[in-house]
Design an enzyme around this catalytic site. Structure first.
Site, PDB file in Angstrom:
ATOM      1  N   ASN A  44     -22.206 -73.484 -97.410  1.00 34.28           N
ATOM      2  CA  ASN A  44     -22.771 -74.502 -98.312  1.00 34.28           C
ATOM      3  C   ASN A  44     -21.665 -75.219 -99.073  1.00 34.28           C
ATOM      4  O   ASN A  44     -20.668 -74.609 -99.459  1.00 34.28           O
ATOM      5  CB  ASN A  44     -23.750 -73.856 -99.291  1.00 34.28           C
ATOM      6  CG  ASN A  44     -24.926 -73.224 -98.572  1.00 34.28           C
ATOM      7  OD1 ASN A  44     -25.172 -73.556 -97.404  1.00 34.28           O
ATOM      8  ND2 ASN A  44     -25.628 -72.331 -99.219  1.00 34.28           N
ATOM      9  N   HIS A 101     -16.869 -74.631 -95.425  1.00 35.13           N
ATOM     10  CA  HIS A 101     -17.162 -76.037 -95.096  1.00 35.13           C
ATOM     11  C   HIS A 101     -16.799 -76.985 -96.233  1.00 35.13           C
ATOM     12  O   HIS A 101     -17.288 -78.109 -96.288  1.00 35.13           O
ATOM     13  CB  HIS A 101     -18.650 -76.203 -94.731  1.00 35.13           C
ATOM     14  CG  HIS A 101     -18.997 -75.630 -93.383  1.00 35.13           C
ATOM     15  ND1 HIS A 101     -20.279 -75.478 -92.928  1.00 35.13           N
ATOM     16  CD2 HIS A 101     -18.192 -75.177 -92.377  1.00 35.13           C
ATOM     17  CE1 HIS A 101     -20.270 -74.953 -91.702  1.00 35.13           C
ATOM     18  NE2 HIS A 101     -19.019 -74.754 -91.345  1.00 35.13           N
ATOM     19  N   ALA A 104     -35.472 -66.510 -99.779  1.00 32.24           N
ATOM     20  CA  ALA A 104     -34.238 -65.917-100.308  1.00 32.24           C
ATOM     21  C   ALA A 104     -34.437 -65.397-101.729  1.00 32.24           C
ATOM     22  O   ALA A 104     -33.934 -64.317-102.074  1.00 32.24           O
ATOM     23  CB  ALA A 104     -33.112 -66.954-100.280  1.00 32.24           C
ATOM     24  N   ASN A 162     -33.580 -63.905 -93.881  1.00 35.46           N
ATOM     25  CA  ASN A 162     -33.867 -65.316 -93.586  1.00 35.46           C
ATOM     26  C   ASN A 162     -35.378 -65.552 -93.625  1.00 35.46           C
ATOM     27  O   ASN A 162     -36.168 -64.623 -93.456  1.00 35.46           O
ATOM     28  CB  ASN A 162     -33.324 -65.670 -92.187  1.00 35.46           C
ATOM     29  CG  ASN A 162     -32.972 -67.132 -92.049  1.00 35.46           C
ATOM     30  OD1 ASN A 162     -32.206 -67.669 -92.849  1.00 35.46           O
ATOM     31  ND2 ASN A 162     -33.535 -67.800 -91.054  1.00 35.46           N
TER      32      ASN A 162
HETATM   33  P1  OAD Z   1     -29.841 -74.738 -91.233  1.00 38.82           P
HETATM   34  O1  OAD Z   1     -30.687 -75.819 -91.786  1.00 38.82           O
HETATM   35  O2  OAD Z   1     -29.413 -74.856 -89.821  1.00 38.82           O
HETATM   36  O3  OAD Z   1     -30.613 -73.344 -91.368  1.00 38.82           O
HETATM   37  C1  OAD Z   1     -31.197 -72.940 -92.572  1.00 38.82           C
HETATM   38  C2  OAD Z   1     -31.886 -71.598 -92.374  1.00 38.82           C
HETATM   39  O4  OAD Z   1     -32.413 -71.202 -93.624  1.00 38.82           O
HETATM   40  C3  OAD Z   1     -33.051 -71.626 -91.376  1.00 38.82           C
HETATM   41  O5  OAD Z   1     -32.927 -70.537 -90.480  1.00 38.82           O
HETATM   42  C4  OAD Z   1     -34.289 -71.484 -92.251  1.00 38.82           C
HETATM   43  O6  OAD Z   1     -35.307 -70.731 -91.629  1.00 38.82           O
HETATM   44  C5  OAD Z   1     -33.738 -70.715 -93.441  1.00 38.82           C
HETATM   45  N1  OAD Z   1     -34.445 -70.971 -94.704  1.00 38.82           N
HETATM   46  C6  OAD Z   1     -35.068 -72.093 -95.114  1.00 38.82           C
HETATM   47  N2  OAD Z   1     -35.568 -71.939 -96.339  1.00 38.82           N
HETATM   48  C7  OAD Z   1     -35.265 -70.666 -96.731  1.00 38.82           C
HETATM   49  C8  OAD Z   1     -35.520 -69.894 -97.900  1.00 38.82           C
HETATM   50  N3  OAD Z   1     -36.182 -70.385 -98.943  1.00 38.82           N
HETATM   51  N4  OAD Z   1     -35.060 -68.626 -97.926  1.00 38.82           N
HETATM   52  C9  OAD Z   1     -34.377 -68.097 -96.872  1.00 38.82           C
HETATM   53  N5  OAD Z   1     -34.117 -68.767 -95.749  1.00 38.82           N
HETATM   54  C10 OAD Z   1     -34.540 -70.040 -95.675  1.00 38.82           C
HETATM   55  O7  OAD Z   1     -28.598 -74.565 -92.225  1.00 38.82           O
HETATM   56  P2  OAD Z   1     -27.218 -73.784 -91.976  1.00 38.82           P
HETATM   57  O8  OAD Z   1     -27.409 -72.639 -91.065  1.00 38.82           O
HETATM   58  O9  OAD Z   1     -26.631 -73.526 -93.305  1.00 38.82           O
HETATM   59  O10 OAD Z   1     -22.536 -78.128 -91.585  1.00 38.82           O
HETATM   60  O11 OAD Z   1     -26.371 -74.893 -91.233  1.00 38.82           O
HETATM   61  C11 OAD Z   1     -25.031 -74.613 -90.908  1.00 38.82           C
HETATM   62  C12 OAD Z   1     -24.211 -75.875 -90.981  1.00 38.82           C
HETATM   63  O12 OAD Z   1     -24.857 -76.889 -90.216  1.00 38.82           O
HETATM   64  C13 OAD Z   1     -24.113 -76.492 -92.367  1.00 38.82           C
HETATM   65  O13 OAD Z   1     -23.094 -75.942 -93.135  1.00 38.82           O
HETATM   66  C14 OAD Z   1     -23.878 -77.936 -92.083  1.00 38.82           C
HETATM   67  C15 OAD Z   1     -24.922 -78.104 -91.009  1.00 38.82           C
HETATM   68  O14 OAD Z   1     -24.780 -79.171 -90.170  1.00 38.82           O
HETATM   69  C16 OAD Z   1     -21.952 -79.342 -91.691  1.00 38.82           C
HETATM   70  O15 OAD Z   1     -22.437 -80.282 -92.304  1.00 38.82           O
HETATM   71  C17 OAD Z   1     -20.621 -79.428 -91.016  1.00 38.82           C
END
Ligand code: OAD
Length: 245
Positions: free
Chosen positions: A92, A109, A221, A203
């Site tokens: 994040n 990042h 979360a 998750n």
């Molecule tokens: P994603 O949007 O890909 O995934 C978010 C995850 O959080 C999903 O698996 C959801 O199910 C889960 N989620 C949503 N709400 C939630 C909650 N309230 N409690 C727990 N879990 C929850 O985001 P990231 O995995 O962080 O990079 O994405 C990785 C990278 O891709 C980011 O850092 C960004 C993005 O493109 C760049 O911008 C380079």
């Protein structure tokens, strides 16, 4: 009952979702509203820097009002009170772990409240204001080459050697709120397993890589992270009592 010498925690957008920052790949996620190639790649920035700066200036405004939630606070408490080391690696670009009180946070990042000069590489805090095409680098004084200090697709994430060392030396690896779709972070669970760590996913739903974890728990979360932290604290207290006896 387990007492871990080092706990390594990987966090993603789901960690800050309940602070109002949105996720990327969920329905109505950020990448359903914006084309990441236009706003989060070096090529997108070169083609239209204003569009790219507008995107991050808009997001910075949202971040300004965001507050740490119960999950961030639980991890800060874990760092402060757990008998072993606790290190957070976050994908994040917000500062909510720090706002909650965590000190050992690795931003792989980058951070939205910092800027970087594309000319001289100088990185500096944006204490107020946004990045504009007229922004001057405080170091080399060039104008028009400033960008957010965030890692874009196609760029190398920050601190990878340090992260590798933390993975190799951790005994418990916890992944929170990440879809596991972006490498290298998505591969950390396998690296941690190879290093002998117990691995846990917290998750909203099982991630793409959920089967790679020893344990997976689903929920928001703000609910499952405080619960899991409570469990770790409880187990550590029991383990310590056994050692004293
Ligand atoms: P994603 O949007 O890909 O995934 C978010 C995850 O959080 C999903 O698996 C959801 O199910 C889960 N989620 C949503 N709400 C939630 C909650 N309230 N409690 C727990 N879990 C929850 O985001 P990231 O995995 O962080 O990079 O994405 C990785 C990278 O891709 C980011 O850092 C960004 C993005 O493109 C760049 O911008 C380079």
């Amino acid at each position: 009952m387990s007492l871990y010498d080092k706990i390594l925690i990987l966090t993603g957008a789901g960690m800050s979702a309940e602070s109002g920052l949105g996720t990327f790949r969920d329905e109505n996620g950020i990448w359903s509203q914006y084309n990441f190639e236009e706003v989060a790649t070096p090529e997108g920035y070169s083609a239209d820097p204003q569009r790219c700066l507008d995107f991050y200036n808009y997001r910075r405004d949202i971040h300004k009002n965001a507050e740490a939630n119960a999950a961030h606070k639980a991890l800060a408490r874990l760092e402060a009170e757990y008998p072993g080391e606790v290190v957070v690696v976050t994908q994040n670009i917000d500062n909510l772990h720090e706002l909650a009180g965590s000190h050992r946070v690795i931003h792989m990042h980058g951070q939205i409240n910092k800027a970087k000069c594309n000319d001289c590489g100088h990185v500096y805090a944006l204490s107020h204001g946004n990045i504009e095409l007229t922004t001057m680098c405080p170091s080399c004084k060039v104008v028009g080459s400033q960008r957010p200090d965030v890692v874009w697709f196609g760029e190398m994430p920050y601190h990878l050697e340090e992260i590798q060392r933390e993975i190799d030396s951790c005994f418990l690896f916890i992944s929170i709120g990440t879809s596991g779709s972006v490498y290298p972070a998505a591969g950390f669970v396998n690296m941690a397993r190879k290093a002998g760590a117990h691995t846990v996913e917290l998750n909203l739903e099982p991630s793409d890589g959920a089967v790679q974890f020893h344990e997976a728990h689903q929920g928001k979360a703000t609910e499952i992270v405080p619960r899991y932290v409570e469990k770790l604290m409880h187990e550590a207290a029991i383990a310590q009592k056994k050692v004293v006896r």
